[in-house]
Every structure is written in structure tokens, then in C-alpha cells.
Write an enzyme that holds these catalytic residues in place. Structure first.
Site, PDB file in Angstrom:
ATOM      1  N   HIS A 142      44.392 -19.491  95.242  1.00 27.33           N
ATOM      2  CA  HIS A 142      42.940 -19.319  95.236  1.00 27.33           C
ATOM      3  C   HIS A 142      42.317 -19.627  93.866  1.00 27.33           C
ATOM      4  CE1 HIS A 142      42.999 -15.568  92.865  1.00 27.33           C
ATOM      5  NE2 HIS A 142      44.152 -15.345  93.491  1.00 27.33           N
ATOM      6  N   HIS A 151      49.038 -34.810  89.879  1.00 24.53           N
ATOM      7  CA  HIS A 151      50.118 -34.786  90.867  1.00 24.53           C
ATOM      8  C   HIS A 151      50.822 -33.439  90.757  1.00 24.53           C
ATOM      9  CE1 HIS A 151      54.039 -36.900  92.472  1.00 24.53           C
ATOM     10  NE2 HIS A 151      53.751 -35.793  93.137  1.00 24.53           N
TER      11      HIS A 151
END
Length: 213
Positions: A142, A151
């Protein structure tokens, strides 16, 4: 090669290992196969069942022939960012590609051209930039923020509120403490445990992670 207009099908850039993973994702998701793939390696065999249409530079002509969407399936972060910007200037749409097993919170935001491979989890209020790779089994918790063309490698776990800068690489199986910041173009090594901020362009590894020479 002349390609007829292919509404609803995209052009894939990159026929290497990541390109193969993206093609499998598309097939698992029930998407149409790409209209074609481009690759700069003259010895490239292409992708199974997909026409090989030439080098990456051929994208401009293919856009004029009616291809509307594209995806850059290259693992090199800076090159992926560069090509993504070029494709947008040519007028291509860059759709998000998401494997059916990926779990994405309703309040999360995913940027154009990003790809979510199998079993990715993106938590509440997380923000993922454009042309990002969220690779197999990674977890972005979150309120995390992932910069453009970053990446997050397979199995990496990013705690709540983590910030990852543009073009950074978070390596296989790395774990990032909630709230840490990874600078732009930084590299976090395989299996690293990051408990403090990482400067832009730095390379860190180990448990706990320390700068690498």
C-alpha cells in the site's frame, strides 16, 4: 513488409526472454496475439506464432500503416523508457498488460505501457509509473510509488510507502523496509534487505544492504 490494419492488436518491440514472457501473458489473458514483433538482432528467431517485421525502427512505418497500439518488451530500463516515449510521439497507445492472476487494489494506479506478470500484487493506493515491469510474484504494498521504467524483479517485496525512482532495478527476492526510498537508476541486488534509503545510481546488496563497489 506491408501489414494490414489490425485494430485491437498491438505491435511488440523485443523478441528476447522478456518478449516471450509478455507473449505468454497475452495468451493467458485471452488477448489477441501481437500483429507483429520488432527486434534489432538480425539473427533473432522472433516469437512463436508472431510475424517478425524487422528492426525497432520499423515502428514508425507500421504506425502509418494503421497499427494503433504497441508495447516495449525490453528488460533494459533506460532503453524501454526511451522507446516508450518515442512510440507515444508516433501516436501509439501503450496499454497496460496484466496477467489474470495479478491482484491489483481498486485504489492503485498503473501507468501506460506497464506490465504485470503472473501473481503480482499491488496494494491499496499504490502508484505505478509508465513502462514499469512488475515481474513474477513481486509484491508492491500500500501507498508505494514506482517511478517510470523501473523494474521490480520476481519475488521482490516492497513494504508500504516505499518509493522507487525512475529506471531503478529492485533485484530478485529483495525486501524493502516500509518507507525507504530507492533513487533513480539505482540497483538493489538479488536477495538484498534494504533498511535505509538508497541514493540515485547507487548499487547495494547484502543483508542488511550496503553499497557495493
Amino acid at each position: 513488409m506491408t501489414v494490414p490494419r489490425q485494430d485491437g492488436r498491438l505491435l511488440l518491440l523485443g523478441a528476447g526472454g522478456h518478449g516471450r514472457a509478455v507473449l505468454e501473458l497475452m495468451r493467458h489473458a485471452g488477448l489477441p496475439d501481437p500483429a507483429g514483433v520488432l527486434d534489432d538482432d538480425p539473427a533473432s528467431p522472433g516469437l512463436p506464432g508472431v510475424p517478425l517485421l524487422g528492426p525497432l525502427s520499423a515502428a514508425a512505418g507500421l504506425r502509418q500503416q494503421g497499427l494503433l497500439a504497441a508495447h516495449v518488451a525490453l528488460g533494459h530500463n533506460a532503453r524501454r523508457a526511451e522507446l516508450g516515449g518515442w512510440l507515444r510521439r508516433l501516436g501509439f497507445a501503450l496499454p497496460v498488460l496484466r496477467h489474470p492472476s495479478a491482484v491489483v487494489a481498486g485504489t492503485a494506479r498503473i501507468g501506460d505501457g506497464s506490465v504485470l506478470l503472473p501473481r503480482v500484487v499491488v496494494g491499496a493506493a499504490a502508484t505505478v509509473g509508465v513502462s514499469v515491469i512488475l515481474n513474477t510474484g513481486c509484491i508492491v504494498e500500500h501507498d508505494a510509488t514506482i517511478g517510470d521504467a523501473a523494474h521490480v524483479a520476481p519475488g521482490a517485496v516492497l513494504g508500504g510507502g516505499v518509493r522507487v525512482g525512475a529506471r531503478a532495478l529492485v533485484g530478485l527476492g529483495a525486501s524493502l523496509r516500509p518507507g525507504v526510498c530507492i533513487g533513480a537508476d539505482a540497483v538493489v541486488g538479488v536477495g538484498a534487505a534494504v533498511v535505509a534509503d538508497v541514493a540515485p545510481q547507487a548499487r547495494v546488496g547484502g543483508v542488511p544492504a550496503v553499497p557495493l563497489r
